[in-house]
Design a protein around this motif. Structure first.
Motif, mmCIF file in Angstrom:
data_model
loop_
_atom_site.group_PDB
_atom_site.id
_atom_site.type_symbol
_atom_site.label_atom_id
_atom_site.label_comp_id
_atom_site.label_asym_id
_atom_site.label_seq_id
_atom_site.Cartn_x
_atom_site.Cartn_y
_atom_site.Cartn_z
ATOM 1 N N ASP A 1 -106.514 -36.663 -9.294
ATOM 2 C CA ASP A 1 -105.331 -35.913 -8.840
ATOM 3 C C ASP A 1 -105.847 -34.786 -7.953
ATOM 4 N N LEU A 2 -105.698 -34.993 -6.648
ATOM 5 C CA LEU A 2 -106.269 -34.041 -5.683
ATOM 6 C C LEU A 2 -105.443 -32.766 -5.556
ATOM 7 N N SER B 1 -95.201 -41.181 0.430
ATOM 8 C CA SER B 1 -95.305 -40.705 -0.955
ATOM 9 C C SER B 1 -94.549 -39.386 -1.122
ATOM 10 N N THR C 1 -105.421 -45.052 -1.291
ATOM 11 C CA THR C 1 -104.769 -46.108 -2.082
ATOM 12 C C THR C 1 -103.477 -46.606 -1.440
ATOM 13 N N THR D 1 -95.320 -46.182 6.295
ATOM 14 C CA THR D 1 -96.195 -46.129 5.116
ATOM 15 C C THR D 1 -95.329 -45.952 3.874
ATOM 16 N N SER D 2 -95.960 -45.554 2.770
ATOM 17 C CA SER D 2 -95.160 -45.380 1.538
ATOM 18 C C SER D 2 -94.393 -44.059 1.547
ATOM 19 N N VAL E 1 -95.500 -43.535 11.294
ATOM 20 C CA VAL E 1 -96.170 -44.765 10.844
ATOM 21 C C VAL E 1 -95.459 -45.246 9.570
ATOM 22 N N LYS F 1 -103.063 -49.069 -8.046
ATOM 23 C CA LYS F 1 -103.312 -49.267 -6.608
ATOM 24 C C LYS F 1 -104.817 -49.321 -6.341
ATOM 25 N N ARG G 1 -108.106 -30.570 1.000
ATOM 26 C CA ARG G 1 -108.795 -30.918 2.258
ATOM 27 C C ARG G 1 -109.863 -29.879 2.593
ATOM 28 N N VAL H 1 -106.012 -36.388 8.909
ATOM 29 C CA VAL H 1 -104.766 -36.974 9.405
ATOM 30 C C VAL H 1 -103.619 -36.070 8.954
ATOM 31 N N ILE I 1 -101.848 -45.075 5.537
ATOM 32 C CA ILE I 1 -102.900 -45.034 6.564
ATOM 33 C C ILE I 1 -104.286 -45.093 5.922
ATOM 34 N N ASP J 1 -103.294 -43.271 -8.211
ATOM 35 C CA ASP J 1 -102.704 -44.391 -8.945
ATOM 36 C C ASP J 1 -103.778 -45.443 -9.273
HETATM 37 N N1 NAP Z 1 -96.708 -41.798 7.947
HETATM 38 C C1 NAP Z 1 -96.371 -41.009 8.975
HETATM 39 O O1 NAP Z 1 -95.399 -41.262 9.709
HETATM 40 C C2 NAP Z 1 -97.185 -39.787 9.267
HETATM 41 C C3 NAP Z 1 -96.882 -39.038 10.426
HETATM 42 C C4 NAP Z 1 -97.637 -37.897 10.699
HETATM 43 C C5 NAP Z 1 -98.651 -37.518 9.847
HETATM 44 N N2 NAP Z 1 -98.912 -38.266 8.733
HETATM 45 C C6 NAP Z 1 -99.975 -37.806 7.829
HETATM 46 O O2 NAP Z 1 -100.845 -38.863 7.556
HETATM 47 C C7 NAP Z 1 -101.406 -38.705 6.248
HETATM 48 C C8 NAP Z 1 -101.294 -40.026 5.514
HETATM 49 O O3 NAP Z 1 -99.928 -40.320 5.387
HETATM 50 P P1 NAP Z 1 -99.365 -41.720 4.910
HETATM 51 O O4 NAP Z 1 -97.943 -41.754 5.351
HETATM 52 O O5 NAP Z 1 -100.298 -42.797 5.305
HETATM 53 O O6 NAP Z 1 -99.430 -41.538 3.320
HETATM 54 P P2 NAP Z 1 -98.676 -42.302 2.151
HETATM 55 O O7 NAP Z 1 -98.427 -43.735 2.481
HETATM 56 O O8 NAP Z 1 -97.503 -41.467 1.756
HETATM 57 O O9 NAP Z 1 -99.791 -42.250 1.016
HETATM 58 C C9 NAP Z 1 -100.166 -41.039 0.450
HETATM 59 C C10 NAP Z 1 -101.497 -41.171 -0.212
HETATM 60 O O10 NAP Z 1 -101.783 -39.912 -0.840
HETATM 61 C C11 NAP Z 1 -102.145 -40.155 -2.185
HETATM 62 N N3 NAP Z 1 -101.760 -39.055 -3.053
HETATM 63 C C12 NAP Z 1 -100.532 -38.487 -3.214
HETATM 64 N N4 NAP Z 1 -100.588 -37.518 -4.138
HETATM 65 C C13 NAP Z 1 -101.870 -37.479 -4.583
HETATM 66 C C14 NAP Z 1 -102.551 -36.693 -5.529
HETATM 67 N N5 NAP Z 1 -101.950 -35.733 -6.225
HETATM 68 N N6 NAP Z 1 -103.867 -36.939 -5.735
HETATM 69 C C15 NAP Z 1 -104.502 -37.913 -5.042
HETATM 70 N N7 NAP Z 1 -103.920 -38.672 -4.127
HETATM 71 C C16 NAP Z 1 -102.609 -38.464 -3.896
HETATM 72 C C17 NAP Z 1 -101.397 -41.409 -2.555
HETATM 73 O O11 NAP Z 1 -102.074 -41.951 -3.664
HETATM 74 P P3 NAP Z 1 -101.354 -42.726 -4.864
HETATM 75 O O12 NAP Z 1 -100.353 -43.630 -4.202
HETATM 76 O O13 NAP Z 1 -102.504 -43.396 -5.517
HETATM 77 O O14 NAP Z 1 -100.684 -41.695 -5.699
HETATM 78 C C18 NAP Z 1 -101.534 -42.233 -1.298
HETATM 79 O O15 NAP Z 1 -102.768 -42.891 -1.265
HETATM 80 C C19 NAP Z 1 -100.625 -37.572 5.579
HETATM 81 O O16 NAP Z 1 -101.357 -36.409 5.605
HETATM 82 C C20 NAP Z 1 -99.404 -37.418 6.470
HETATM 83 O O17 NAP Z 1 -98.953 -36.076 6.502
HETATM 84 C C21 NAP Z 1 -98.206 -39.384 8.428
#
Ligand code: NAP
Length: 277
Positions: free
Chosen positions: A60-61, A200, A10, A197-198, A195, A37, A113, A135, A13, A34
Protein backbone atom coordinates in the motif's frame (compact mmCIF):
# COMPACT_ATOMS: atom_id res chain seq x y z
CA UNK A 1 18.45 -7.48 -19.66
CA UNK A 2 17.27 -4.26 -18.02
CA UNK A 3 15.48 -3.95 -14.68
CA UNK A 4 12.38 -1.78 -14.31
CA UNK A 5 10.50 -0.95 -11.13
CA UNK A 6 6.89 0.01 -11.81
CA UNK A 7 4.65 1.49 -9.13
CA UNK A 8 0.97 0.91 -9.90
CA UNK A 9 2.14 -1.88 -12.19
CA UNK A 10 -0.95 -4.03 -11.52
CA UNK A 11 -3.33 -2.06 -13.75
CA UNK A 12 -3.65 0.55 -16.48
CA UNK A 13 -0.54 2.16 -17.93
CA UNK A 14 1.81 0.59 -15.37
CA UNK A 15 0.59 -2.94 -16.10
CA UNK A 16 0.82 -2.44 -19.87
CA UNK A 17 4.38 -1.11 -19.51
CA UNK A 18 5.31 -4.07 -17.28
CA UNK A 19 3.96 -6.60 -19.80
CA UNK A 20 5.66 -4.82 -22.72
CA UNK A 21 9.04 -4.89 -20.96
CA UNK A 22 8.62 -8.56 -20.02
CA UNK A 23 7.80 -9.36 -23.62
CA UNK A 24 11.02 -7.66 -24.68
CA UNK A 25 13.08 -9.81 -22.30
CA UNK A 26 13.56 -7.33 -19.45
CA UNK A 27 13.05 -7.90 -15.75
CA UNK A 28 10.22 -6.08 -13.93
CA UNK A 29 9.34 -5.40 -10.34
CA UNK A 30 5.64 -4.63 -10.06
CA UNK A 31 4.43 -2.67 -7.04
CA UNK A 32 0.68 -2.75 -6.41
CA UNK A 33 -1.92 -3.16 -3.78
CA UNK A 34 -4.16 -5.90 -5.16
CA UNK A 35 -2.73 -9.40 -4.60
CA UNK A 36 -5.04 -11.02 -7.18
CA UNK A 37 -3.98 -8.58 -9.90
CA UNK A 38 -0.35 -9.21 -8.94
CA UNK A 39 -0.89 -12.97 -9.19
CA UNK A 40 -2.44 -12.53 -12.65
CA UNK A 41 0.64 -10.68 -13.90
CA UNK A 42 2.90 -13.37 -12.48
CA UNK A 43 0.70 -16.04 -14.15
CA UNK A 44 0.85 -14.19 -17.50
CA UNK A 45 4.63 -14.03 -17.21
CA UNK A 46 4.79 -17.74 -16.40
CA UNK A 47 2.71 -18.58 -19.47
CA UNK A 48 5.08 -16.64 -21.70
CA UNK A 49 8.18 -18.20 -20.12
CA UNK A 50 9.14 -15.06 -18.17
CA UNK A 51 8.46 -16.40 -14.66
CA UNK A 52 12.00 -15.70 -13.48
CA UNK A 53 11.87 -12.09 -14.70
CA UNK A 54 8.74 -10.88 -12.88
CA UNK A 55 8.62 -9.89 -9.21
CA UNK A 56 5.42 -8.71 -7.54
CA UNK A 57 5.58 -6.74 -4.31
CA UNK A 58 2.23 -6.21 -2.65
CA UNK A 59 2.32 -2.81 -1.01
CA UNK A 60 0.00 0.00 0.00
CA UNK A 61 1.98 2.94 -1.34
CA UNK A 62 -0.19 5.44 0.52
CA UNK A 63 1.85 4.45 3.60
CA UNK A 64 5.42 5.73 3.92
CA UNK A 65 6.57 2.83 6.10
CA UNK A 66 5.16 0.27 3.65
CA UNK A 67 6.76 2.10 0.71
CA UNK A 68 10.10 2.05 2.50
CA UNK A 69 9.69 -1.67 3.19
CA UNK A 70 9.19 -2.20 -0.54
CA UNK A 71 12.31 -0.11 -1.22
CA UNK A 72 14.24 -2.31 1.22
CA UNK A 73 12.99 -5.44 -0.56
CA UNK A 74 14.07 -4.06 -3.95
CA UNK A 75 17.48 -3.16 -2.51
CA UNK A 76 17.92 -6.67 -1.10
CA UNK A 77 17.31 -8.24 -4.51
CA UNK A 78 18.79 -5.86 -7.08
CA UNK A 79 22.07 -3.99 -7.37
CA UNK A 80 20.90 -1.68 -10.15
CA UNK A 81 17.65 -0.34 -11.56
CA UNK A 82 17.55 0.93 -15.15
CA UNK A 83 14.13 2.54 -14.98
CA UNK A 84 11.59 3.57 -12.37
CA UNK A 85 8.05 4.12 -13.69
CA UNK A 86 5.66 5.89 -11.33
CA UNK A 87 1.97 5.20 -11.97
CA UNK A 88 0.22 4.43 -8.67
CA UNK A 89 -2.81 6.62 -8.26
CA UNK A 90 -6.26 6.46 -6.64
CA UNK A 91 -8.85 9.21 -6.83
CA UNK A 92 -11.04 9.95 -3.82
CA UNK A 93 -14.16 12.10 -3.91
CA UNK A 94 -14.16 12.06 -0.11
CA UNK A 95 -11.14 13.03 1.98
CA UNK A 96 -9.31 10.21 3.72
CA UNK A 97 -6.40 10.46 6.14
CA UNK A 98 -4.01 7.52 6.28
CA UNK A 99 -3.09 5.87 9.57
CA UNK A 100 0.18 7.81 9.31
CA UNK A 101 -1.72 11.11 9.30
CA UNK A 102 -1.33 12.16 5.65
CA UNK A 103 -4.19 12.93 3.29
CA UNK A 104 -4.48 9.90 1.00
CA UNK A 105 -3.99 11.59 -2.38
CA UNK A 106 -1.01 13.60 -1.12
CA UNK A 107 0.48 10.42 0.37
CA UNK A 108 -0.04 8.17 -2.65
CA UNK A 109 0.25 10.46 -5.65
CA UNK A 110 3.10 12.61 -4.32
CA UNK A 111 4.82 11.28 -1.19
CA UNK A 112 5.29 7.69 -2.41
CA UNK A 113 6.81 9.05 -5.64
CA UNK A 114 9.20 11.25 -3.67
CA UNK A 115 10.29 8.29 -1.51
CA UNK A 116 10.68 5.88 -4.45
CA UNK A 117 12.55 8.44 -6.58
CA UNK A 118 15.02 9.55 -3.91
CA UNK A 119 15.44 6.30 -2.00
CA UNK A 120 16.11 4.25 -5.15
CA UNK A 121 18.42 6.89 -6.66
CA UNK A 122 21.62 5.04 -5.80
CA UNK A 123 20.37 1.87 -7.52
CA UNK A 124 19.45 4.00 -10.54
CA UNK A 125 22.91 5.59 -10.51
CA UNK A 126 24.34 2.08 -10.79
CA UNK A 127 22.69 1.56 -14.20
CA UNK A 128 24.24 2.78 -17.49
CA UNK A 129 21.41 5.10 -18.65
CA UNK A 130 18.97 5.45 -15.76
CA UNK A 131 15.59 7.09 -16.08
CA UNK A 132 12.60 7.90 -13.88
CA UNK A 133 9.32 8.23 -15.76
CA UNK A 134 6.79 9.93 -13.52
CA UNK A 135 3.44 9.47 -15.26
CA UNK A 136 1.47 12.41 -13.93
CA UNK A 137 -0.12 15.60 -15.26
CA UNK A 138 2.35 18.23 -16.50
CA UNK A 139 0.89 20.83 -18.82
CA UNK A 140 -2.57 20.92 -17.27
CA UNK A 141 -3.24 24.56 -16.38
CA UNK A 142 -5.01 23.66 -13.14
CA UNK A 143 -4.01 22.99 -9.57
CA UNK A 144 -2.84 25.11 -6.70
CA UNK A 145 -0.20 24.09 -4.19
CA UNK A 146 -1.74 25.06 -0.89
CA UNK A 147 1.51 25.45 1.02
CA UNK A 148 -0.18 25.96 4.39
CA UNK A 149 -2.59 23.05 3.88
CA UNK A 150 -1.03 20.35 1.70
CA UNK A 151 -3.42 17.81 3.20
CA UNK A 152 -6.34 19.98 2.09
CA UNK A 153 -8.19 20.03 5.38
CA UNK A 154 -10.06 23.11 4.16
CA UNK A 155 -12.71 22.65 1.46
CA UNK A 156 -11.45 19.28 0.16
CA UNK A 157 -12.46 18.16 -3.31
CA UNK A 158 -11.02 15.13 -5.08
CA UNK A 159 -10.20 17.17 -8.19
CA UNK A 160 -8.32 19.82 -6.16
CA UNK A 161 -6.32 17.10 -4.38
CA UNK A 162 -5.52 15.41 -7.70
CA UNK A 163 -4.51 18.65 -9.41
CA UNK A 164 -2.39 19.74 -6.44
CA UNK A 165 -0.72 16.31 -6.68
CA UNK A 166 0.10 16.96 -10.32
CA UNK A 167 1.71 20.31 -9.45
CA UNK A 168 3.67 18.65 -6.60
CA UNK A 169 4.98 16.02 -9.01
CA UNK A 170 6.09 18.74 -11.47
CA UNK A 171 8.07 20.29 -8.61
CA UNK A 172 9.36 16.86 -7.54
CA UNK A 173 10.95 16.42 -10.98
CA UNK A 174 12.59 19.84 -10.90
CA UNK A 175 13.69 19.37 -7.29
CA UNK A 176 15.09 15.88 -7.96
CA UNK A 177 17.39 17.24 -10.68
CA UNK A 178 18.41 20.19 -8.48
CA UNK A 179 19.33 17.87 -5.61
CA UNK A 180 21.53 15.78 -7.89
CA UNK A 181 23.69 18.04 -10.02
CA UNK A 182 25.78 15.98 -12.42
CA UNK A 183 23.65 12.86 -11.98
CA UNK A 184 23.11 10.60 -14.98
CA UNK A 185 19.50 9.97 -13.92
CA UNK A 186 17.00 11.50 -16.32
CA UNK A 187 13.72 12.55 -14.70
CA UNK A 188 10.79 12.57 -17.12
CA UNK A 189 7.43 14.14 -16.21
CA UNK A 190 4.99 12.56 -18.62
CA UNK A 191 1.33 13.35 -19.22
CA UNK A 192 -0.07 10.65 -21.51
CA UNK A 193 -3.41 12.42 -22.13
CA UNK A 194 -6.62 10.44 -21.80
CA UNK A 195 -5.93 6.70 -21.67
CA UNK A 196 -8.58 3.99 -21.18
CA UNK A 197 -7.48 2.44 -17.91
CA UNK A 198 -9.15 1.34 -14.67
CA UNK A 199 -9.24 4.94 -13.37
CA UNK A 200 -8.68 3.56 -9.88
CA UNK A 201 -10.73 5.53 -7.41
CA UNK A 202 -13.80 6.05 -5.31
CA UNK A 203 -16.04 8.46 -7.16
CA UNK A 204 -19.25 10.22 -6.17
CA UNK A 205 -22.06 9.79 -8.76
CA UNK A 206 -21.35 13.08 -10.59
CA UNK A 207 -17.63 12.32 -10.87
CA UNK A 208 -18.32 8.69 -11.87
CA UNK A 209 -20.37 9.99 -14.80
CA UNK A 210 -17.54 12.29 -15.91
CA UNK A 211 -15.02 9.46 -15.65
CA UNK A 212 -17.19 7.17 -17.77
CA UNK A 213 -17.40 9.85 -20.47
CA UNK A 214 -13.61 10.36 -20.29
CA UNK A 215 -12.98 6.64 -20.52
CA UNK A 216 -15.12 6.37 -23.67
CA UNK A 217 -13.20 9.20 -25.36
CA UNK A 218 -9.76 7.99 -24.23
CA UNK A 219 -7.17 6.18 -26.32
CA UNK A 220 -6.43 2.49 -25.76
CA UNK A 221 -3.71 1.69 -23.28
CA UNK A 222 -1.45 0.14 -25.96
CA UNK A 223 -1.30 3.57 -27.59
CA UNK A 224 -1.10 5.48 -24.29
CA UNK A 225 2.08 3.71 -23.21
CA UNK A 226 4.07 4.55 -26.35
CA UNK A 227 5.64 7.77 -24.95
CA UNK A 228 6.51 5.91 -21.73
CA UNK A 229 8.26 3.13 -23.65
CA UNK A 230 10.06 5.73 -25.79
CA UNK A 231 11.36 7.53 -22.68
CA UNK A 232 12.54 4.23 -21.19
CA UNK A 233 14.28 3.23 -24.43
CA UNK A 234 15.86 6.59 -25.12
CA UNK A 235 16.07 8.78 -22.01
CA UNK A 236 16.16 12.49 -22.90
CA UNK A 237 19.40 14.45 -22.76
CA UNK A 238 18.14 16.92 -20.13
CA UNK A 239 18.26 16.00 -16.42
CA UNK A 240 14.56 16.86 -16.17
CA UNK A 241 12.01 17.16 -18.94
CA UNK A 242 8.25 17.22 -19.36
CA UNK A 243 5.87 16.22 -22.12
CA UNK A 244 2.18 16.02 -22.82
CA UNK A 245 0.85 13.48 -25.31
CA UNK A 246 4.32 13.12 -26.78
CA UNK A 247 4.91 16.88 -27.22
CA UNK A 248 7.73 18.44 -25.17
CA UNK A 249 6.69 21.11 -22.66
CA UNK A 250 8.99 24.04 -21.84
CA UNK A 251 10.05 23.95 -18.18
CA UNK A 252 8.79 27.46 -17.64
CA UNK A 253 6.32 29.20 -15.37
CA UNK A 254 5.21 28.56 -11.80
CA UNK A 255 4.66 24.80 -12.33
CA UNK A 256 8.42 24.30 -12.67
CA UNK A 257 9.65 27.10 -10.41
CA UNK A 258 13.08 26.25 -8.95
CA UNK A 259 12.49 28.04 -5.64
CA UNK A 260 9.18 26.28 -5.14
CA UNK A 261 10.86 22.98 -5.99
CA UNK A 262 13.53 23.59 -3.33
CA UNK A 263 10.89 24.66 -0.84
CA UNK A 264 8.84 21.52 -1.47
CA UNK A 265 11.93 19.33 -1.21
CA UNK A 266 12.87 20.76 2.20
CA UNK A 267 9.29 20.56 3.41
CA UNK A 268 8.97 16.91 2.33
CA UNK A 269 12.30 15.95 3.88
CA UNK A 270 10.99 17.51 7.11
CA UNK A 271 7.71 15.59 6.94
CA UNK A 272 9.55 12.33 6.36
CA UNK A 273 12.08 13.04 9.11
CA UNK A 274 9.25 13.72 11.56
CA UNK A 275 7.73 10.38 10.52
CA UNK A 276 11.03 8.54 11.11
CA UNK A 277 11.42 10.22 14.50
N1 NAP B 1 -5.51 7.24 -17.55
C1 NAP B 1 -5.45 8.52 -17.92
O1 NAP B 1 -6.26 9.02 -18.73
C2 NAP B 1 -4.37 9.40 -17.37
C3 NAP B 1 -4.25 10.72 -17.87
C4 NAP B 1 -3.25 11.54 -17.35
C5 NAP B 1 -2.40 11.07 -16.37
N2 NAP B 1 -2.55 9.79 -15.91
C6 NAP B 1 -1.66 9.34 -14.84
O2 NAP B 1 -1.09 8.11 -15.19
C7 NAP B 1 -0.83 7.35 -14.01
C8 NAP B 1 -1.35 5.94 -14.22
O3 NAP B 1 -2.74 6.04 -14.39
P1 NAP B 1 -3.66 4.84 -14.88
O4 NAP B 1 -4.92 5.48 -15.36
O5 NAP B 1 -2.89 3.95 -15.77
O6 NAP B 1 -3.93 4.08 -13.50
P2 NAP B 1 -5.06 3.06 -13.07
O7 NAP B 1 -5.50 2.20 -14.21
O8 NAP B 1 -6.11 3.83 -12.34
O9 NAP B 1 -4.25 2.14 -12.06
C9 NAP B 1 -3.79 2.67 -10.85
C10 NAP B 1 -2.69 1.81 -10.31
O10 NAP B 1 -2.32 2.36 -9.04
C11 NAP B 1 -2.33 1.32 -8.08
N3 NAP B 1 -2.69 1.80 -6.76
C12 NAP B 1 -3.79 2.51 -6.38
N4 NAP B 1 -3.76 2.74 -5.06
C13 NAP B 1 -2.63 2.15 -4.59
C14 NAP B 1 -2.04 2.04 -3.31
N5 NAP B 1 -2.59 2.57 -2.23
N6 NAP B 1 -0.88 1.35 -3.20
C15 NAP B 1 -0.31 0.79 -4.29
N7 NAP B 1 -0.80 0.88 -5.51
C16 NAP B 1 -1.95 1.55 -5.67
C17 NAP B 1 -3.37 0.35 -8.58
O11 NAP B 1 -3.08 -0.88 -7.97
P3 NAP B 1 -4.19 -1.95 -7.53
O12 NAP B 1 -5.17 -1.99 -8.67
O13 NAP B 1 -3.37 -3.16 -7.32
O14 NAP B 1 -4.83 -1.41 -6.29
C18 NAP B 1 -3.11 0.37 -10.07
O15 NAP B 1 -2.05 -0.49 -10.40
C19 NAP B 1 -1.51 8.08 -12.85
O16 NAP B 1 -0.58 8.79 -12.13
C20 NAP B 1 -2.44 9.05 -13.56
O17 NAP B 1 -2.60 10.25 -12.82
C21 NAP B 1 -3.51 8.95 -16.39
Amino acid sequence: MKTFVISGGTDGIGKAVALARLERGDQVVVLGRDADKGARIVAAAEESGAADRVHFIQVDLSLVDATRKAVAEIRSRFAAVDGLVLCAQHFRSTRLVTEEGFENSFALYYLSRFVLSHELADLLEAAPAPVVVNVCGPGIPMGEVRWDDLGRERDYTGIDALMQGSRLNDLLGVGFARQRPGSRIRYVLLNPGGVRTSFSGEYDPAMAEQIEAMRKAAKPVEEGILPVLAALDTPPDQPVSASMMGEPLPLEGPAFDAEDADRLHELTVGLLAARTA
